[in-house]
Design an enzyme around this catalytic site. Sequence first.
Site, PDB file in Angstrom:
ATOM      1  N   ASP A 114       0.842  -1.190   0.000  1.00 21.94           N
ATOM      2  CA  ASP A 114       0.000   0.000   0.000  1.00 21.94           C
ATOM      3  C   ASP A 114       0.885   1.250   0.000  1.00 21.94           C
ATOM      4  OD1 ASP A 114      -2.144   1.693   0.216  1.00 21.94           O
ATOM      5  OD2 ASP A 114      -3.139   0.516   1.781  1.00 21.94           O
ATOM      6  N   ASP A 115       0.824   2.014  -1.069  1.00 24.89           N
ATOM      7  CA  ASP A 115       1.614   3.259  -1.164  1.00 24.89           C
ATOM      8  C   ASP A 115       3.119   3.011  -1.091  1.00 24.89           C
ATOM      9  OD1 ASP A 115      -0.815   4.533  -1.226  1.00 24.89           O
ATOM     10  OD2 ASP A 115      -0.467   5.790   0.538  1.00 24.89           O
ATOM     11  N   CYS A 159      -5.307   4.187  -4.687  1.00 24.69           N
ATOM     12  CA  CYS A 159      -5.526   2.826  -4.205  1.00 24.69           C
ATOM     13  C   CYS A 159      -6.755   2.123  -4.775  1.00 24.69           C
ATOM     14  CB  CYS A 159      -5.588   2.847  -2.687  1.00 24.69           C
ATOM     15  SG  CYS A 159      -6.417   4.292  -2.006  1.00 24.69           S
ATOM     16  N   HIS A 205     -11.051  -2.299  -0.088  1.00 26.17           N
ATOM     17  CA  HIS A 205     -11.067  -1.012  -0.771  1.00 26.17           C
ATOM     18  C   HIS A 205     -11.845  -0.983  -2.079  1.00 26.17           C
ATOM     19  CE1 HIS A 205      -8.542   2.847  -0.218  1.00 26.17           C
ATOM     20  NE2 HIS A 205      -9.517   2.747   0.650  1.00 26.17           N
ATOM     21  N   ASP A 207       0.207  -0.800  -4.900  1.00 27.12           N
ATOM     22  CA  ASP A 207      -1.012  -0.304  -5.564  1.00 27.12           C
ATOM     23  C   ASP A 207      -0.831   1.028  -6.270  1.00 27.12           C
ATOM     24  OD1 ASP A 207      -0.772   1.151  -3.227  1.00 27.12           O
ATOM     25  OD2 ASP A 207      -2.917   1.080  -2.748  1.00 27.12           O
ATOM     26  N   ASN A 208       0.129   1.823  -5.805  1.00 28.88           N
ATOM     27  CA  ASN A 208       0.425   3.114  -6.455  1.00 28.88           C
ATOM     28  C   ASN A 208       1.749   3.613  -5.899  1.00 28.88           C
ATOM     29  OD1 ASN A 208      -2.303   3.915  -4.473  1.00 28.88           O
ATOM     30  ND2 ASN A 208      -0.275   4.697  -3.923  1.00 28.88           N
TER      31      ASN A 208
END
Lengths: 525, 525
Positions: free
Chosen positions: A41-42, A81, A144, A291-292
Amino acid sequence: MATGRWLPLLLGLCGLVWGPSLAGAVNATRGPPNLVLLLMDDMGWGDLGVFGHPSKETPNLDQMASEGVLFPSFYAANPLCSPSRAALLTGRLPIRNGFYTTNAHARNAYTPQEIVGGIPESELLLPELLRKAGYVNKIIGKWHLGHRPEFHPLKHGFDEWFGSPNCHFGPYDNKAAPNIPVYRDGEMIGRYYEDFKIDHKTGEANLTQIYLQEALDFINAQQASQQPFFLYWAIDATHAPVYASREFLGTSQRGLYGDAVREIDSSVGRILNRLQKLGISENTFVFFTSDNGAALISAPKQGGSNGPFLCGKETTFEGGMREPAIAWWPGHIPPGQVNHQLANVMDLFTTSLALAGLQPPSDRQIDGIDLLPVILQGKLIDRPIFYYRGNEMMAVRIGLYKAHYWTWSNSWEQFSQGIDFCPGQNVSRVTTHTQEEHTKLPLLFHLGRDPGEKYPISFSSNEYQTVMERISPVVQQHKETLLPGQPQLNVCDRAVMNWAPPGCEKLGKCLEPPRSDPKKCFWPH
Amino acid sequence: MATGRWLPLLLGLCGLVWGPSLAGAVNATRGPPNLVLLLMDDMGWGDLGVFGHPSKETPNLDQMASEGVLFPSFYAANPLCSPSRAALLTGRLPIRNGFYTTNAHARNAYTPQEIVGGIPESELLLPELLRKAGYVNKIIGKWHLGHRPEFHPLKHGFDEWFGSPNCHFGPYDNKAAPNIPVYRDGEMIGRYYEDFKIDHKTGEANLTQIYLQEALDFINAQQASQQPFFLYWAIDATHAPVYASREFLGTSQRGLYGDAVREIDSSVGRILNRLQKLGISENTFVFFTSDNGAALISAPKQGGSNGPFLCGKETTFEGGMREPAIAWWPGHIPPGQVNHQLANVMDLFTTSLALAGLQPPSDRQIDGIDLLPVILQGKLIDRPIFYYRGNEMMAVRIGLYKAHYWTWSNSWEQFSQGIDFCPGQNVSRVTTHTQEEHTKLPLLFHLGRDPGEKYPISFSSNEYQTVMERISPVVQQHKETLLPGQPQLNVCDRAVMNWAPPGCEKLGKCLEPPRSDPKKCFWPH
């Protein structure tokens, strides 16, 4: 290049398992391989030692890369996300699967508690399809894709869930906003901050250890049951508020964010080790990505590194969407490869199906490609990467070239409030604070010579003309054939927040929702 | 960390060669190890795959790192070539050995053709000292410590020289300025552009191949003669004008600069391979690094990458002085280490002496430390890194903290002319275009959390107070005890250019110098 020398070895190895039709073939005795998708995540491209972080604090991930294949040009489907995750699980761009907004032009939208929408019933998710091949599917961590019950993982093909529907933001006061619930399967078992502690002051939380144990237990159980499994390990320790277990706090050169990375690195090592100890590593395809891009707005304490790339999360510059990526499958993937295939998270959908011996749905446009010929045969597939922000295709990459049709970091208004997606970076006419249209004359970059997107290629050069002649028809064809899905991220309503999730009554944790008052969601960037 | 696990293996290995006194001990039968120093020109930290360049085009250097020890916190002695090289060969900061200017405050100065000065006779250079231990010393490539005959390598301890005294700038017209000569030992054998071609249009030049062959021939010859050798391979293909041989042109994702890097990578692979084939790799200590950070002013075509670091060559930000660095010594250095010791090129002086069984000179201040306990025993030595620009100590690093006492990128005047040492980067109050003094309240950064120097630590924080209490006395002590050398880079005179180098008469290549007219050199940044 690095692939070529492995080809003979590769074909030798593959011959043991695969029939003449490589992709999609399933070994009769062994059955299809297990699938483990480790989605961060991130986390930024530059957070791993193998991608050049100066701290070099990810020995397990670096080792995973040295035993597998590293993708330096692997992308998220979106710089945010929810849309990126929805794309991963559907194999389709957010503009197709509905994970975008039309409330304003080119705005990032996700699934906060107020969101009314979620993953449409009409979308076919990877676990729904894998079921047909006998897979048991588990998601651990952040979903999410919508937190209202109809959107839950168990309604979309997962057999098991341990985790939360939204980000672990908070703590909330349970009056203006409820704390985010944590689910086991279809029912909540507690809430963040109340039952699953995250200490904002120290950064301490043992959630990664809990998620790790869930993963190890699931792997053990599935190994015993002899069914193939899909484990989607979507942990969130590197998303602000960043956290780590006590054992890892203070262990990194990088502060709290680095502590979280170290704990993740250690956990990945333990998962791979478990697969090896159980003797199933050669029958388990593992992929690690994020995710990003790193959320530079939260850096340095709460955000990661995008290495040499421009800007971060929320933007369609390389820092927003270029991801760390490693595939690992001992006995099938020859060790120590670097593969420059342009690839993205949607490819994991199609590739997973291929590994399961399934075809992707033929009744809809699928954006992901099957990476098996790339990974196992060293093929390079010519395909574009589209960089969307909400309803707008901002940029496209073809080969080493990237053309920006729109540029925007964020508004002057936000920027003046200290919200900066490109801290310390400022490329004239590129990191713009107004939405700049370049559709007539796109800004063109050569990402080989200029990975940091600092030197637009001169409009008057032969190179510009030649390259745009190649890019323009691809973009035109994409736009002309695009059928946008119904946008799911337009409407917000405080009444839909996690006031009374399924299972709340058993815990005495149901809260009273306010009166329904649906509104257009406000997406500022 | 990575070191710990190797310690038993290490001690076992070392026992074969080393006596009880590790550093400085020389095996009686074998003699001291050969020394090979591979010094790149303007190559950046981020140019190697192992340091995270997305192209991952340095398989030989990455392999060298996987067989040796990687130093992510290794520094140049100066953000510019001549001073850094003078520091390497003397083990002393440029402010001590005279390779700086007092013509203006905090200015970068080097040795162009007009320079009157050079390395002072009073300085003791590494090859002079190594001779005492029986070493045969050769420099291949760029000298850059003064081009007038009294400064030449053979006057300062080298036995052989193939290369040039200055940068391969040009072509010059031999009227306003002569083309730079290329020497074999004490006499010129031709000039760049006339006899050693560099095609500015295509970037083609076969110089790296020539330098490679010189290195291989020297290694062969020394192996045959059984004398220990010191090879200083100071090649310059990555300094603008960047060049590569035809075989490598067009082979990189990165364009011409990448072609040059690929040729260098291939050449390093061949040198290491030759050492192995001759059976002397276990008796040859090899170190790879660069003289200063990538010249971003020449990027993307003619300049490299500093990875996640701020700015480049000419500056005292990390991008100006953090260098790629790998030590390789099979059988002695355990493979696959990452070592976070703060180290710099001056340490190569002291370390080389230690390997040769020699003590550094005791009659002068030596800034380099012996890295053998670090490399072979996993020790971490607490020591500062000083970042000088000309006559000014701009910054200091202690542990993970860096304090800037002065900041400057370049002047507004230069900047407005398009001379940009920090393209696409702009950190408020840090990348300043006026010389900003912070000596009363230094700007403090934590390079672990913030390798890009984007987030100064708050002056009012406890962290700031605590850290500055540690840093201040180190700086005070350094300044109080510093005895600056006579500045050698103050005077320029067109008459001293390479008009008539030794040997020119044999070639008919002597040119008529103009009348002597010494002036203060103008150093604009």
